[in-house]
Design an enzyme around this catalytic site. Structure first.
Site, PDB file in Angstrom:
ATOM      1  N   ASP A  90       0.713  -1.076   0.085  1.00 40.79           N
ATOM      2  CA  ASP A  90       0.017   0.095  -0.063  1.00 40.79           C
ATOM      3  C   ASP A  90       0.984   1.298  -0.081  1.00 40.79           C
ATOM      4  OD1 ASP A  90      -1.612   1.903   0.535  1.00 40.79           O
ATOM      5  OD2 ASP A  90      -2.771   1.327   2.248  1.00 40.79           O
ATOM      6  N   ASN A 119       3.565   4.884 -10.248  1.00 37.84           N
ATOM      7  CA  ASN A 119       2.250   4.597 -10.954  1.00 37.84           C
ATOM      8  C   ASN A 119       1.184   4.451 -10.089  1.00 37.84           C
ATOM      9  OD1 ASN A 119       0.635   3.960 -13.246  1.00 37.84           O
ATOM     10  ND2 ASN A 119       0.530   2.173 -12.155  1.00 37.84           N
ATOM     11  N   SER A 121      -0.401  13.130 -14.691  1.00 33.08           N
ATOM     12  CA  SER A 121      -1.531  13.361 -15.547  1.00 33.08           C
ATOM     13  C   SER A 121      -1.600  14.635 -16.056  1.00 33.08           C
ATOM     14  CB  SER A 121      -2.671  13.067 -14.447  1.00 33.08           C
ATOM     15  OG  SER A 121      -3.823  13.464 -15.290  1.00 33.08           O
ATOM     16  N   TYR A 131      -7.991  14.905  -6.785  1.00 34.41           N
ATOM     17  CA  TYR A 131      -7.027  14.333  -7.801  1.00 34.41           C
ATOM     18  C   TYR A 131      -6.162  15.330  -8.515  1.00 34.41           C
ATOM     19  CZ  TYR A 131      -5.786  11.221 -11.894  1.00 34.41           C
ATOM     20  OH  TYR A 131      -5.161  10.119 -12.492  1.00 34.41           O
ATOM     21  N   LYS A 159      -1.988  15.412  -8.333  1.00 36.87           N
ATOM     22  CA  LYS A 159      -1.357  15.054  -9.428  1.00 36.87           C
ATOM     23  C   LYS A 159      -0.482  16.429  -9.951  1.00 36.87           C
ATOM     24  CE  LYS A 159      -2.123  10.997 -10.718  1.00 36.87           C
ATOM     25  NZ  LYS A 159      -1.378   9.710 -10.775  1.00 36.87           N
TER      26      LYS A 159
END
Length: 253
Positions: free
Chosen positions: A61, A88, A139, A152, A156
């Site tokens: 994890d 990743n 991303s 998110y 990112k």
């Protein structure tokens, strides 16, 4: 090509999608690969076609600092070195700042940003020895905003600038640090879009190329950035986005 013959590569989030394709790409190019993720069954399925002595499956994890440290230790204990770290692993939770719970915010930050920090910190002493590299999977959501994806986007975006910072801090130590910035890519995380033809058409309208992106497309760019072909490339956040970032945002028609 066998650009990674006898090299040792750690790939996180390797049970599916981009991580799976990346692990396969490095294995096909001769590397020893540590396949890490939270679901052992998926990892074992990725490893199954390859010789047992070339693959190490490691449940991990990425939000857990101790587990991440153990991951890197296991790689070195098994294969003797680390040449490339591919960060990743990632999760996504929808919501804007007014609707996100604290636990969802922490969940996204812990995996997507803390995990990159933990793994990079653990790997850097070994990468100094091998003059290796880190490739982060950021991303396009880290270079521009989305509607309803505040956590998110923030995580990112952190990966994008952490990539630059590590490239500056560790370049003279022989470590290159780069990132790929995919847009919509076929994976478990995007199944809801792939199954919605109307929504998929909206994405395809924004691609300059025919979309969507396949995991192997991103894996190929990751392999390039990790290879000696990119020996003078560092601090780059490379879009793998079918041309979306070439647009100024105006409609195509």
């Amino acid at each position: 090509m066998q650009r990674f013959s006898e090299k040792v590569v750690i790939v996180t989030g390797a049970g599916s999608g981009i991580g799976k394709a990346t692990a396969e790409r490095f294995l096909d190019e001769g590397a020893f690969v540590v396949i890490a993720g939270r679901t052992p069954e998926k990892l074992e399925a990725v490893a199954a076609p390859y010789p047992e002595d070339r693959v190490l499956v490691q449940a991990c994890d990425m939000a857990d600092e101790d587990q991440v440290n153990s991951l890197v230790e296991a790689a070195v204990k098994t294969f003797g070195r680390v040449d490339t770290l591919v960060n990743n692993a990632g999760v996504a939770v929808q919501g804007d700042v007014s609707s996100l719970s604290t636990s969802d915010w922490r969940k996204v930050m812990a995996t997507n940003l803390d995990g990159v920090f933990f793994a990079s910190r653990a790997a850097i002493p070994h990468l100094k020895t091998t003059r290796g590299s880190i490739v982060n999977v950021a991303s396009v959501s880290g270079t521009g905003g989305d509607w309803g994806m505040a956590a998110y986007n923030a995580a990112k975006g952190g990966v994008v600038n952490l990539t630059r910072a590590m490239a500056l801090d560790h370049g003279k130590e022989g470590i290159r640090v780069n990132a790929v910035c995919p847009s919509l890519t076929r994976s478990g995380m995007t199944d809801s879009i792939m199954d919605n033809q109307e929504r998929l058409a909206e994405f395809n309208d924004r691609f300059a190329l025919e979309g969507p992106c396949e995991p192997a497309d991103v894996a190929a760019v990751i392999a390039f950035l990790a290879s000696d072909d990119a020996r003078f490339v560092t601090g780059v956040n490379l879009p793998v986005d079918g041309g979306i970032s070439a647009s100024n945002g105006q409609p195509s028609k």
